[in-house]
Design a protein around this motif. Structure first.
Motif, PDB file in Angstrom:
ATOM      1  N   PHE A 109       0.832  -1.199   0.000  1.00 36.43           N
ATOM      2  CA  PHE A 109       0.000   0.000   0.000  1.00 36.43           C
ATOM      3  C   PHE A 109       0.867   1.250   0.000  1.00 36.43           C
ATOM      4  N   TYR A 110       1.980   1.219   0.695  1.00 37.93           N
ATOM      5  CA  TYR A 110       2.897   2.356   0.710  1.00 37.93           C
ATOM      6  C   TYR A 110       3.324   2.712  -0.713  1.00 37.93           C
ATOM      7  N   GLN A 111       3.622   1.711  -1.515  1.00 33.79           N
ATOM      8  CA  GLN A 111       4.020   1.954  -2.906  1.00 33.79           C
ATOM      9  C   GLN A 111       2.894   2.607  -3.700  1.00 33.79           C
ATOM     10  N   ILE A 112       1.660   2.267  -3.398  1.00 29.44           N
ATOM     11  CA  ILE A 112       0.500   2.854  -4.075  1.00 29.44           C
ATOM     12  C   ILE A 112       0.272   4.292  -3.614  1.00 29.44           C
ATOM     13  N   ALA A 113       0.348   4.520  -2.302  1.00 30.54           N
ATOM     14  CA  ALA A 113      -0.003   5.815  -1.715  1.00 30.54           C
ATOM     15  C   ALA A 113       1.113   6.848  -1.774  1.00 30.54           C
ATOM     16  N   ARG A 114       2.334   6.390  -1.900  1.00 31.16           N
ATOM     17  CA  ARG A 114       3.494   7.287  -1.874  1.00 31.16           C
ATOM     18  C   ARG A 114       3.367   8.394  -2.913  1.00 31.16           C
ATOM     19  N   GLY A 115       3.500   9.625  -2.451  1.00 30.55           N
ATOM     20  CA  GLY A 115       3.462  10.771  -3.350  1.00 30.55           C
ATOM     21  C   GLY A 115       2.074  11.281  -3.679  1.00 30.55           C
ATOM     22  N   ARG A 116       1.045  10.604  -3.193  1.00 34.74           N
ATOM     23  CA  ARG A 116      -0.316  11.088  -3.456  1.00 34.74           C
ATOM     24  C   ARG A 116      -0.565  12.325  -2.612  1.00 34.74           C
ATOM     25  N   PRO A 117      -1.315  13.290  -3.147  1.00 33.63           N
ATOM     26  CA  PRO A 117      -1.528  14.546  -2.417  1.00 33.63           C
ATOM     27  C   PRO A 117      -2.549  14.422  -1.293  1.00 33.63           C
TER      28      PRO A 117
END
Length: 102
Positions: free
Chosen positions: A11-19
């Motif tokens: 999930f971290y890879q998916i959420a990383r950098g999302r505003p």
């Protein structure tokens, strides 16, 4: 558990950098408990703080998949919440820690 850790890292890879969620309508919707505020698919293009935590915990198996992560508010994670979080796997929240920024 290793499975939970793996789910969190994925999930971290998916959420990383999302505003941060800036749509006020979406933020207000999360506080509405009626039929219009339920059973919506979470929009993972941006996150509100409690939505991010709820989505991570759902993927780890610590929260049930319903309601969706977009329905959680910061108050749901508070010790003063009128309804406790339905934590799974024997999980429980510890005492809150106040953080002051000076």
């Amino acid at each position: 558990t290793p499975t939970m850790r793996s789910a969190l890292l994925e999930f971290y890879q998916i959420a990383r950098g999302r505003p941060f969620e800036r749509n006020r309508l979406e933020l207000l919707r999360s506080t509405y408990d009626g039929p219009l505020g339920t059973n919506r698919e979470p929009d993972l293009s941006s996150f509100f703080c409690s939505e991010l935590v709820a989505e991570a915990w759902q993927r780890m198996g610590l929260l049930p998949s319903a309601p969706p992560s977009s329905e959680y508010t910061p108050g749901d994670f508070s010790s003063t919440s009128k309804r406790p979080l339905p934590l799974l796997c024997g999980a429980q929240l510890g005492a809150e820690t106040w953080v002051c920024r000076e």
